[in-house]
Motif scaffolding. Sequence first.
Motif, PDB file in Angstrom:
ATOM      1  N   GLN A 184       6.107   3.889   0.408  1.00 58.65           N
ATOM      2  CA  GLN A 184       6.945   5.068   0.630  1.00 58.65           C
ATOM      3  C   GLN A 184       8.020   4.790   1.681  1.00 58.65           C
ATOM      4  O   GLN A 184       9.153   5.246   1.546  1.00 58.65           O
ATOM      5  N   PHE A 185       7.658   4.034   2.703  1.00 60.31           N
ATOM      6  CA  PHE A 185       8.627   3.674   3.733  1.00 60.31           C
ATOM      7  C   PHE A 185       9.743   2.801   3.156  1.00 60.31           C
ATOM      8  O   PHE A 185      10.926   3.031   3.422  1.00 60.31           O
ATOM      9  N   ASP A 236       0.849  -1.191   0.000  1.00 64.47           N
ATOM     10  CA  ASP A 236       0.000   0.000   0.000  1.00 64.47           C
ATOM     11  C   ASP A 236       0.885   1.241   0.000  1.00 64.47           C
ATOM     12  O   ASP A 236       2.094   1.175   0.190  1.00 64.47           O
ATOM     13  N   ARG A 237       0.278   2.402  -0.179  1.00 66.68           N
ATOM     14  CA  ARG A 237       1.030   3.645  -0.409  1.00 66.68           C
ATOM     15  C   ARG A 237       2.002   3.989   0.717  1.00 66.68           C
ATOM     16  O   ARG A 237       3.170   4.294   0.466  1.00 66.68           O
ATOM     17  N   SER A 238       1.551   3.941   1.964  1.00 71.80           N
ATOM     18  CA  SER A 238       2.427   4.353   3.072  1.00 71.80           C
ATOM     19  C   SER A 238       3.583   3.371   3.258  1.00 71.80           C
ATOM     20  O   SER A 238       4.721   3.780   3.504  1.00 71.80           O
ATOM     21  N   ASN A 239       3.316   2.077   3.156  1.00 70.97           N
ATOM     22  CA  ASN A 239       4.391   1.096   3.281  1.00 70.97           C
ATOM     23  C   ASN A 239       5.355   1.176   2.107  1.00 70.97           C
ATOM     24  O   ASN A 239       6.556   0.995   2.282  1.00 70.97           O
TER      25      ASN A 239
END
Length: 143
Positions: free
Chosen positions: A47-48, A42-45
């Motif tokens: 980016q991390f 997903d987007r946040s993971n």
Amino acid sequence: MSLLRLFCDFDGRIGLRAFWAGSIAVAVAMFAVQRVAPALLDRSNAQFVIAFANAFALFPLAALAAKRAVDRGGSSLFGILLVCAIVLPEQARPLLSIGWRPSLEAIVTIAWVVALIDLGLMPSARSDEPALAAAPAGAKAAE
């Protein structure tokens, strides 16, 4: 030279071919992470993972630049500082006011040009072969 030593050791020297091959390998790995992570996470993971990979890529790039700077006759610290001057201003951009952004871009541009010319294009400063003694002025060449 082994891949582990190429990407993780700051001692030694490398030539142009090894420097470019290592730099391209790191760039391809970073490109792959930036393309695969958003597709799998997903987007946040994603980016991390991309931020972690970007930070992790500093180490092999600094190792390559340090060895190449030594090969050029300079200090390994010069290569490390060039990598820092290229990467770190972009990380500081959100922390500074908009008035500092042109200065940061100038620093990055100058560092890229110096790194490209000094580390990426110039030949080795030292050679492994023993240097031949120069003939004295006015001496005839040996036949």
